[in-house]
Enzyme design. Structure first.
Site, PDB file in Angstrom:
ATOM      1  N   HIS A  64       5.116  -7.210  -0.044  1.00  0.00           N
ATOM      2  CA  HIS A  64       4.925  -8.542  -0.596  1.00  0.00           C
ATOM      3  C   HIS A  64       5.648  -8.687  -1.936  1.00  0.00           C
ATOM      4  O   HIS A  64       5.917  -7.698  -2.621  1.00  0.00           O
ATOM      5  CB  HIS A  64       3.431  -8.818  -0.759  1.00  0.00           C
ATOM      6  CG  HIS A  64       2.677  -8.815   0.530  1.00  0.00           C
ATOM      7  ND1 HIS A  64       2.203  -9.961   1.132  1.00  0.00           N
ATOM      8  CD2 HIS A  64       2.334  -7.797   1.363  1.00  0.00           C
ATOM      9  CE1 HIS A  64       1.591  -9.650   2.260  1.00  0.00           C
ATOM     10  NE2 HIS A  64       1.654  -8.332   2.429  1.00  0.00           N
ATOM     11  N   ASP A 105       0.854  -1.183   0.000  1.00  0.00           N
ATOM     12  CA  ASP A 105       0.000   0.000   0.000  1.00  0.00           C
ATOM     13  C   ASP A 105       0.894   1.238   0.000  1.00  0.00           C
ATOM     14  O   ASP A 105       1.935   1.254   0.662  1.00  0.00           O
ATOM     15  CB  ASP A 105      -0.873   0.037   1.250  1.00  0.00           C
ATOM     16  CG  ASP A 105      -1.970  -1.009   1.246  1.00  0.00           C
ATOM     17  OD1 ASP A 105      -1.929  -1.918   0.394  1.00  0.00           O
ATOM     18  OD2 ASP A 105      -2.872  -0.909   2.102  1.00  0.00           O
ATOM     19  N   SER A 154       7.950   5.260   5.423  1.00  0.00           N
ATOM     20  CA  SER A 154       9.057   4.535   4.814  1.00  0.00           C
ATOM     21  C   SER A 154       8.843   4.461   3.305  1.00  0.00           C
ATOM     22  O   SER A 154       7.782   4.833   2.804  1.00  0.00           O
ATOM     23  CB  SER A 154       9.191   3.134   5.414  1.00  0.00           C
ATOM     24  OG  SER A 154       7.926   2.557   5.625  1.00  0.00           O
TER      25      SER A 154
END
Length: 296
Positions: free
Chosen positions: A169, A113, A256
């Site tokens: 992921h 995301d 981040s």
């Protein structure tokens, strides 16, 4: 004010920035800039705050954070009352239904995301941080031979806000090599900081690895730490086969950034993302969402 392109509405949303007043003070005021250089960018500051976020005392922040940033608790695998610390909540897992993964091998999915910028036909010696500020891939990974393989390739920059799902992921089936750690500072990766700190990504702590993807050739995956990021945790086992959508890593508290580099003639990024990037706008994406296709 940060505006981000919404693919679903074809409009721009104003980002609700966690710690916005602090960020503006730290990177725009003379006093704040001094504190950043003397204290805030240092490892011990982020480690100290990270330790607090790991403690049970930090649980009191969870409910207000959920309310202030409209976190959807219906898609969590745990009830908010089950979390043992703020970091426990921050690295929350989502139900599989919340982030469906496109299984088509020809489709490039987002690794997480966040807010995405995409650059094609890149000059590895002059990568765009923001308009007027550049950096080089060889500086970023401290490896010239590998960097040279990505001349003319594609660069994706995914910025994660503190409000985002903070697990990353794999974008494809494949094998990832061991992560390389590069020590550095802990500047914020918010656009306000990116506009004021030259070569910020090359200055911050980061980890990178080569992912031998089945469908997109060798991809460089880089995780960049930031202010108050307690740590970058690698979830995968190096040199062992993984499947598309498997978890790779997660960040403890803080904003981040993840940066991906693709070799030339391996991917075609979706037009809307490229157009918005050319205008200087990030595009909001979710993990597993289509962001491009295999080059044909």
């Amino acid at each position: 004010m940060i505006q981000v392109y919404n693919r679903k509405t074809n409009k721009y949303d104003t980002e609700n920035v966690a710690g916005e007043k602090y960020i503006k003070w730290a990177y725009e005021s003379p006093l704040g800039k001094g504190f950043v250089e003397l204290f805030i960018k240092r490892k011990f500051f982020s480690k100290l705050y990270g330790n607090y976020c790991d403690s049970k005392f930090s649980t009191k922040k969870i409910n207000s954070f959920i309310k202030n940033f409209n976190i959807d608790t219906d898609i969590l695998t745990n009830d908010p009352s089950d979390f043992k610390s703020f970091n426990d909540f921050f690295i929350r897992k989502l139900t599989p239904e919340a982030r469906p993964i496109n299984k088509d091998k020809n489709i490039l999915i987002s690794p997480g995301d966040g807010r995405l910028l995409a650059y094609t036909d890149i000059d590895i010696d002059s990568l765009i941080q923001v308009k007027g500020i550049t950096y080089s891939l060889s500086e970023l990974i401290e490896d010239n031979p590998i960097a040279n393989e990505y001349v003319g390739g594609t660069c994706l920059v995914l910025r994660l806000c503190p409000t985002d799902y903070h697990r990353l992921h794999f974008i494809d089936n494949g094998v990832a090599e061991k992560s390389n750690i590069v020590k550095g500072n802990y500047y914020s990766v918010n656009p306000t900081a990116l506009e004021r700190i030259p070569k910020l990504y090359c200055q911050n702590k980061r980890e990178w690895s080569i992912f031998h993807s089945e469908n997109f050739d060798d991809v460089i995956i880089i995780e960049v730490g930031a202010t108050c990021v307690g740590s970058i945790v690698q979830s995968y086992e190096p040199n062992k086969k993984v499947a598309r959508g498997d978890e790779k890593s997660y960040f403890k508290f803080g904003g981040s950034t993840t940066i991906l580099f693709f070799k030339p003639n391996t991917v075609n990024i979706d037009d809307d993302i490229l157009i918005q990037s050319s205008f200087g706008f990030e595009t909001k994406v979710n993990m597993g969402e289509k962001i491009g296709e295999k080059f044909n």
